[in-house]
Write a protein that holds these residues in place. Structure first.
Motif, PDB file in Angstrom:
ATOM      1  N   LYS A  47     -10.077  -2.160   0.572  1.00  0.00           N
ATOM      2  CA  LYS A  47      -9.971  -3.488   1.183  1.00  0.00           C
ATOM      3  C   LYS A  47      -9.020  -3.486   2.374  1.00  0.00           C
ATOM      4  CE  LYS A  47     -10.965  -6.030  -3.047  1.00  0.00           C
ATOM      5  NZ  LYS A  47     -10.418  -6.900  -4.092  1.00  0.00           N
ATOM      6  N   THR A  48      -7.966  -2.680   2.307  1.00  0.00           N
ATOM      7  CA  THR A  48      -6.981  -2.645   3.387  1.00  0.00           C
ATOM      8  C   THR A  48      -7.328  -1.627   4.461  1.00  0.00           C
ATOM      9  OG1 THR A  48      -5.606  -0.980   2.304  1.00  0.00           O
ATOM     10  CG2 THR A  48      -5.114  -3.292   1.798  1.00  0.00           C
ATOM     11  N   MET A  50      -6.983   1.532   4.016  1.00  0.00           N
ATOM     12  CA  MET A  50      -6.093   2.669   3.827  1.00  0.00           C
ATOM     13  C   MET A  50      -6.869   3.961   3.537  1.00  0.00           C
ATOM     14  SD  MET A  50      -2.887   3.028   1.191  1.00  0.00           S
ATOM     15  CE  MET A  50      -3.658   1.931   0.069  1.00  0.00           C
ATOM     16  N   SER A 127      -1.890   3.022   5.338  1.00  0.00           N
ATOM     17  CA  SER A 127      -2.515   1.873   6.006  1.00  0.00           C
ATOM     18  C   SER A 127      -1.765   1.486   7.280  1.00  0.00           C
ATOM     19  CB  SER A 127      -2.609   0.674   5.056  1.00  0.00           C
ATOM     20  OG  SER A 127      -1.332   0.305   4.602  1.00  0.00           O
ATOM     21  N   LYS A 131      -3.331   1.932  11.283  1.00  0.00           N
ATOM     22  CA  LYS A 131      -3.511   0.805  12.210  1.00  0.00           C
ATOM     23  C   LYS A 131      -2.492   0.802  13.347  1.00  0.00           C
ATOM     24  CE  LYS A 131      -5.816  -2.011   8.864  1.00  0.00           C
ATOM     25  NZ  LYS A 131      -6.289  -3.339   8.658  1.00  0.00           N
TER      26      LYS A 131
END
Length: 160
Positions: A47-48, A50, A127, A131
């Motif tokens: 979901k993240t 990562m 994560s 990003k």
């Protein structure tokens, strides 16, 4: 500074109990059902984003969940959040920080006139690092009108 308000002690006690139960239950589940816990943690990582990080290795950090170090870190962060206050549209708290050189200063010292100061809090988690290139593009695109500061925060897992 004085003693904290009596209500704060009760809140801290409640947070201590919450974190202790969370860590104990998590540790028991990790021991009894390691594959299921691993799948759930990896699903959260999906979901993240990562797990899209090519340097991500769940074997390095899943075992640190629910450790003693994890307990103390989460407890410290949750206790600090009890005293955090700010208002929407107001100034950020003038928290102390340490420069890479080791010099101590406060966040407001990085402000230059009326220019906005964009704060990015993070640690070397998969994560965050995945990003970070996006954040660097923001700096390139908006450095003419705003200043940017990365504040490294303590990690909740063992390192090394």
């Amino acid at each position: 500074m004085g003693l904290p308000q009596p209500g704060l002690w009760l809140k801290r006690l409640w947070v201590l109990l919450e974190v202790a139960v969370h860590v104990v239950v998590g540790k028991v589940l990790l021991i009894l059902f390691p594959d299921r816990v691993k799948r759930n943690i990896l699903a959260m990582g999906e979901k993240t984003g990562m797990t899209r990080n090519p340097h991500f290795s769940h074997d390095n950090w899943i075992p640190t969940f629910f450790s003693t170090q994890y307990f103390w870190f989460v407890l410290k962060v949750r206790w600090q959040r009890l005293e955090d206050t700010t208002e929407l549209g107001g100034l950020a708290p003038n928290c102390p920080v340490v420069r890479l050189s080791g010099q101590r200063c406060n966040i407001w010292e990085f402000m230059q006139g009326n220019r906005p100061l964009v704060l990015n809090f993070g640690s070397c988690t998969p994560s965050f690092m995945f990003k970070f290139d996006q954040f660097k593009r923001l700096i390139e695109d908006f450095s003419s009108i705003a200043d940017f500061l990365v504040i490294y925060i303590e990690e909740a897992h063992a390192s090394g």
